[in-house]
Write an enzyme that holds these catalytic residues in place. Structure first.
Site: not given
Length: 405
Positions: A159, A206, A249, A251
């Site tokens: 990112c 992802e 988690r 995503r």
């Protein structure tokens, strides 16, 4: 005479190259050789043959037949824990590959990986030990024309913020700016340029959940608009890995289908998520060495640190995980102190870290997945990886559409 197998060894040669040999150059040559050996039986091999042959000739006598030489080293790189299926039904590429979570998922679905890229040397070692292939390095240095044709592109790209400087000026001058101007200088640009050039039928990207809100939502907006500009119909969803493993988690997953192929009528759906059923106890080892127990000094520090922030009204602190519950998100910083996931032990004992094997299990990797690096590197690798069964569940719905077409 020293055999070819003794001269070319993985993963040792990538971490300790011979004296006077440039490490990056050697890794690149090994990438060509191993990619050729892994794609020898299909059309993708032509992308790697020339460089693979040149490299192998450095180790053989002049009168040795090159095909015999390839045969002699093939077992070293194909006798591996996770080989490709014998009769694959589609081809894919694995970008920002890490240790191969995406690859394992899509091989399990019947796919053949024809190209992979990863910059981390230690991750390359783990990848090579499990899949018999050294990934190519820095994707920014790889021209898109050197990548074989494929049906699905996979990428867990980093990112990064995008600069929008100059866009308004170009717009006022009536010039097209497009993704090449808006995303240049970011690693997402490399994903976009490969998609534009190779036109895969579909892709799966992802990233962390915060990508959606990053830089006041400008980052995600540019990503979406870029992919739409390239002619892909998008499906996006934030999914929690807790439905497949005992770990919270979240995503963001971005799936795209080529509009020229599917006319926006691919009928893709994200998988129906099973009810979370596994707990932390399910992935814990019975016999854990003492070295994973926190020292008195570290345990005291973590407790004091948590108390200090609690008094300030902050939520920072260690995470003492319940064995019958699920863990916090495993991160790449886990090697520092393990504070986000600590396992309680017998009364009077300090808590302990997860072992690397337990981290592998927490991400859905099977126990025959080889861990060939030191603990510090292993923690980073699994913290940066994906929940393999979640990726496989999404991938199954993508593959069903691809193979029907």
């Amino acid at each position: 005479m020293e055999s070819i197998q003794e001269k070319i060894r993985l993963p040792e040669i990538t971490s300790r190259p011979p004296k006077g040999v440039n490490k990056e150059d050697l890794a690149n040559k090994l990438a060509f050789l191993t990619h050729y050996l892994q794609t020898r039986d299909n059309g993708a091999a032509s992308y790697f043959r020339k460089e693979a042959e040149e490299f192998l000739r450095e180790f053989i006598s002049e009168d040795m037949d090159i095909e015999t030489a390839f045969d002699s080293v093939a077992d070293d790189f194909t006798n591996i824990p996770f080989p490709a299926p014998e009769h694959p039904t589609f081809k894919f590429i694995d970008l920002f590959a890490g240790i191969g979570g995406f690859r394992m998922a899509f091989q399990n679905l019947g796919g053949k990986c024809v190209f992979t890229s990863e910059w981390s040397d230690s991750s390359k070692m783990t990848y090579a030990a499990n899949f018999g292939e050294v990934p190519f390095g820095d994707i920014t240095k790889i021209h898109e024309s050197l990548i074989p044709d494929h049906n699905i592109l996979l990428a867990g790209f980093p990112c990064q913020p995008f600069s929008i400087a100059g866009v308004s000026k170009k717009t006022s001058l009536g010039r097209e700016h497009g993704f090449k101007d808006e995303t240049q200088g970011t690693l997402f640009f490399d994903v976009a340029r490969i998609i534009e050039h190779k036109r895969p039928q579909a892709f799966l990207l992802e990233n962390v959940k915060n990508l959606v809100s990053h830089d006041k939502k400008r980052t995600f907006t540019i990503i979406r608009e870029t992919l739409k500009e390239l002619g892909y119909n998008l499906h996006c969803q934030i999914i929690d890995g807790k439905h497949f493993v005992p770990q919270h988690r979240e995503r963001i997953f971005i799936v795209g289908f080529d509009e020229k192929v599917y006319n926006r009528d691919e009928d893709f759906q994200f998988p129906i998520l099973p009810k979370p059923s596994s707990v932390l106890e399910d992935i814990l080892l019975n016999d854990v060495p003492d070295k994973y127990t926190l020292t008195d000094n570290l345990w005291t520090y973590l407790q004091n640190y948590a108390q200090k922030h609690k008094e300030k009204g902050n939520g920072f602190g260690f995470g003492l995980a319940a064995r019958d519950g699920i863990a916090r998100t495993l991160s790449a910083r886990y090697y520092k102190d393990g504070s986000e996931i600590l396992i309680p032990q017998e009364p009077g004992q300090n808590p302990r870290r997860l072992t690397p094997r337990e981290c592998a299990r927490l991400q859905g990797f099977p126990d025959d997945f080889k861990i060939v690096v030191a603990d510090t590197s292993a923690y980073k690798q699994f913290g940066n990886s994906v929940v393999r069964p979640l990726v496989e569940a999404i991938g199954e719905n993508i593959v069903n559409i691809i193979t029907k077409k």
